[in-house]
Scaffold this active site. Structure first.
Site, PDB file in Angstrom:
ATOM      1  N   LYS A  39     -37.689  -4.758  38.807  1.00 27.01           N
ATOM      2  CA  LYS A  39     -38.958  -4.714  39.549  1.00 27.01           C
ATOM      3  C   LYS A  39     -39.327  -6.125  40.015  1.00 27.01           C
ATOM      4  O   LYS A  39     -38.781  -7.120  39.518  1.00 27.01           O
ATOM      5  CB  LYS A  39     -40.052  -4.121  38.661  1.00 27.01           C
ATOM      6  N   ARG A 135     -51.724   2.219  28.568  1.00 33.68           N
ATOM      7  CA  ARG A 135     -51.620   1.945  30.007  1.00 33.68           C
ATOM      8  C   ARG A 135     -51.456   3.248  30.780  1.00 33.68           C
ATOM      9  O   ARG A 135     -52.397   3.709  31.399  1.00 33.68           O
ATOM     10  CB  ARG A 135     -50.452   0.969  30.240  1.00 33.68           C
ATOM     11  N   HIS A 167     -43.545   2.801  26.097  1.00 32.29           N
ATOM     12  CA  HIS A 167     -43.456   1.345  26.252  1.00 32.29           C
ATOM     13  C   HIS A 167     -44.169   0.663  25.094  1.00 32.29           C
ATOM     14  O   HIS A 167     -45.285   1.017  24.733  1.00 32.29           O
ATOM     15  CB  HIS A 167     -44.104   0.948  27.584  1.00 32.29           C
ATOM     16  N   ARG A 226     -34.270  -0.720  28.254  1.00 29.40           N
ATOM     17  CA  ARG A 226     -34.875  -1.168  29.525  1.00 29.40           C
ATOM     18  C   ARG A 226     -35.072  -2.673  29.460  1.00 29.40           C
ATOM     19  O   ARG A 226     -36.164  -3.183  29.226  1.00 29.40           O
ATOM     20  CB  ARG A 226     -36.212  -0.465  29.771  1.00 29.40           C
ATOM     21  N   TYR A 270     -55.850 -34.872  45.875  1.00 30.35           N
ATOM     22  CA  TYR A 270     -57.196 -34.323  46.066  1.00 30.35           C
ATOM     23  C   TYR A 270     -58.062 -34.529  44.826  1.00 30.35           C
ATOM     24  O   TYR A 270     -57.579 -34.445  43.695  1.00 30.35           O
ATOM     25  CB  TYR A 270     -57.104 -32.813  46.302  1.00 30.35           C
ATOM     26  N   CYS A 317     -50.728 -29.991  45.375  1.00 28.09           N
ATOM     27  CA  CYS A 317     -51.256 -29.546  46.672  1.00 28.09           C
ATOM     28  C   CYS A 317     -50.537 -28.263  47.095  1.00 28.09           C
ATOM     29  O   CYS A 317     -49.676 -27.759  46.376  1.00 28.09           O
ATOM     30  CB  CYS A 317     -51.055 -30.621  47.733  1.00 28.09           C
ATOM     31  N   ASP A 319     -48.322 -27.753  49.519  1.00 25.65           N
ATOM     32  CA  ASP A 319     -46.902 -27.912  49.864  1.00 25.65           C
ATOM     33  C   ASP A 319     -46.249 -29.127  49.230  1.00 25.65           C
ATOM     34  O   ASP A 319     -45.065 -29.373  49.448  1.00 25.65           O
ATOM     35  CB  ASP A 319     -46.756 -28.080  51.386  1.00 25.65           C
TER      36      ASP A 319
HETATM   37  C1  LIG Z   1     -41.428  -4.285  32.845  1.00 21.34           C
HETATM   38  C2  LIG Z   1     -41.088  -3.182  31.938  1.00 21.34           C
HETATM   39  C3  LIG Z   1     -39.966  -3.270  31.098  1.00 21.34           C
HETATM   40  C4  LIG Z   1     -39.181  -4.538  30.919  1.00 21.34           C
HETATM   41  O1  LIG Z   1     -39.913  -5.426  30.095  1.00 21.34           O
HETATM   42  P1  LIG Z   1     -39.233  -6.797  29.581  1.00 21.34           P
HETATM   43  O2  LIG Z   1     -40.198  -7.330  28.604  1.00 21.34           O
HETATM   44  O3  LIG Z   1     -39.094  -7.662  30.809  1.00 21.34           O
HETATM   45  O4  LIG Z   1     -37.919  -6.420  29.025  1.00 21.34           O
HETATM   46  C5  LIG Z   1     -39.606  -2.139  30.374  1.00 21.34           C
HETATM   47  N1  LIG Z   1     -40.332  -1.000  30.449  1.00 21.34           N
HETATM   48  C6  LIG Z   1     -41.440  -0.892  31.228  1.00 21.34           C
HETATM   49  C7  LIG Z   1     -42.186   0.375  31.250  1.00 21.34           C
HETATM   50  C8  LIG Z   1     -41.854  -1.982  31.985  1.00 21.34           C
HETATM   51  O5  LIG Z   1     -42.956  -1.879  32.727  1.00 21.34           O
END
Ligand SMILES: *Cc1c(COP(=O)(O)O)cnc(C)c1O
Length: 380
Positions: A39, A135, A167, A226, A270, A317, A319
């Protein structure tokens, strides 16, 4: 160097990416396949080359993304891959989910029905269970109740339920309290799976390992790992070590545009927040917050110049930024400097910058902006 004008660029090491994947594969049991989380443009590393490297060189078959747009991009590169959308897709786009053979994360019965109403073909999905992250996902008091709802979803015509997942919220912590919390989350999802089996439903997938769980509590009970941040060689949490050999894939570089010696009392940048206390050599560097180099690093961050750490003087800044090169007499206009990465014996990581800014390495790499070209280093 013409295409990117030698101003500010990110170097992405494909050999290191392949090495990280090999290490991650070694952490997992044979029953667990890696689902590469790509992602946010592969955490800022550029999904195109990353996905091609992961499929062609590393044999990765499973990918996870955050939305339909990302899913279609990955599909175009990897025609054979299984692609899971972890986040929300408006139900109106359900037909595209099926058209591109994508798997959608489904968070409720209502959402499941809305998807089916909007697609003439079956929509493939994994059902998300909220076991403590708070979530998205089905939230029930017991695994049995949760399984009952999944059973009902399995009977929806037009929906193909292929897995359940959850998750973890604190798998990157080693405090007893947090370990117990994650134990509970894991037990809830595996019990839900077992309850489904009792009801005659044996789904191909149940998954819950993220990077932290893959490193610290790997189990063959999760059919997929994952993995996100560790693919890119960063820490799920900086206070815990990651397995030996995992190392950052991205470096961030820029050049010195000008060096000048200024007398004591000279203000830099700045807001006049930095005033030279003595004579100093100040170098101007061709990167700023519009490149994703945080303004929170003003007067705090360090940059490697000829292998030596140089402090940022005053505000970053849009850039450009200025650094103190008094201790690096050889520094001159045109020299390449390292904002993230190794130079000589020293190394600055995205995790280190994140700590200075009070955030996490994830945000640093995802935040490197579009203006910064990604240059891919390969040895093949
Ligand atoms: C982003 C995400 C992951 C990966 O998480 P990491 O900490 O980068 O391994 C896995 N599962 C879900 C649902 C996520 O949103």
């Amino acid at each position: 160097m013409k295409p990117y004008l030698k101003r500010a660029w990110a170097e992405v090491s494909l050999p290191q990416l392949r090495k990280n994947m090999e290490i991650i594969r070694g952490l997992n049991s044979e029953k667990t396949e890696i689902m590469a989380v790509v992602k946010a443009d592969a955490y800022g590393h550029g999904y195109d080359r990353v996905c091609r490297c992961l499929t062609e060189d590393c044999g990765i078959r499973y990918f996870a993304v955050s939305n339909l747009d990302e899913a279609i991009s990955v599909r175009e590169l990897c025609p054979e891959a299984e692609i899971l959308i972890l986040g929300y897709t408006p139900p109106e786009y359900a037909h595209e989910i099926s058209e591109y053979n994508i798997i959608q994360g489904v968070v409720s019965m209502e959402y499941a029905l809305a998807l089916c109403q909007n697609s003439p073909e079956r929509v493939r999905c994994h059902v998300k269970i909220d076991t403590g992250m708070g979530r998205i996902g089905l939230r029930y008091g017991t695994p049995a109740e949760c399984a009952e709802e999944v059973v009902r979803m399995c009977s929806i015509e037009g929906l193909s339920v292929e897995g359940i997942y959850t998750h973890f919220a604190v798998a990157d912590s080693d405090s007893a309290d947090n370990i117990a919390f994650t134990d509970h989350q894991e037990k809830f999802i595996t019990d839900t799976y077992d309850e489904l089996v009792k009801r005659g439903i044996k789904l191909p997938h149940v998954h819950f390992m993220n990077s932290a769980a893959t490193c610290y509590r790997n189990t063959s009970k999760s059919t997929l790992s994952r993995a996100g941040i560790i693919i890119y060689g960063l820490h799920p949490d900086v206070s815990l070590d990651i397995p030996e050999g995992l190392s950052p894939v991205m470096e961030l570089k820029a050049v010195i545009s000008q060096v000048k010696t200024v007398p004591a009392g000279t203000c830099i940048s700045y807001g006049r927040t930095f005033v030279a206390e003595h004579e100093m050599r100040i170098a101007t560097v061709t990167i700023g917050y519009a490149d994703g180099y945080s303004r929170l690093l003003s007067s705090k961050g360090e940059i490697l110049v000829h292998g030596k750490r140089c402090r940022i003087t005053g505000r970053v800044c849009m850039d450009q930024l200025m650094i103190d090169v008094s201790e690096v007499p050889e520094a001159k206009s045109g020299d390449i400097v390292t904002l993230i990465g190794r130079d000589g014996d020293d190394m600055i990581t995205a995790d280190e910058l994140a700590t200075v800014c009070g955030t996490i390495g994830y945000e640093v790499v995802c935040g490197i902006s579009k203006r910064v070209p990604r240059i891919y280093i390969d040895n093949k």
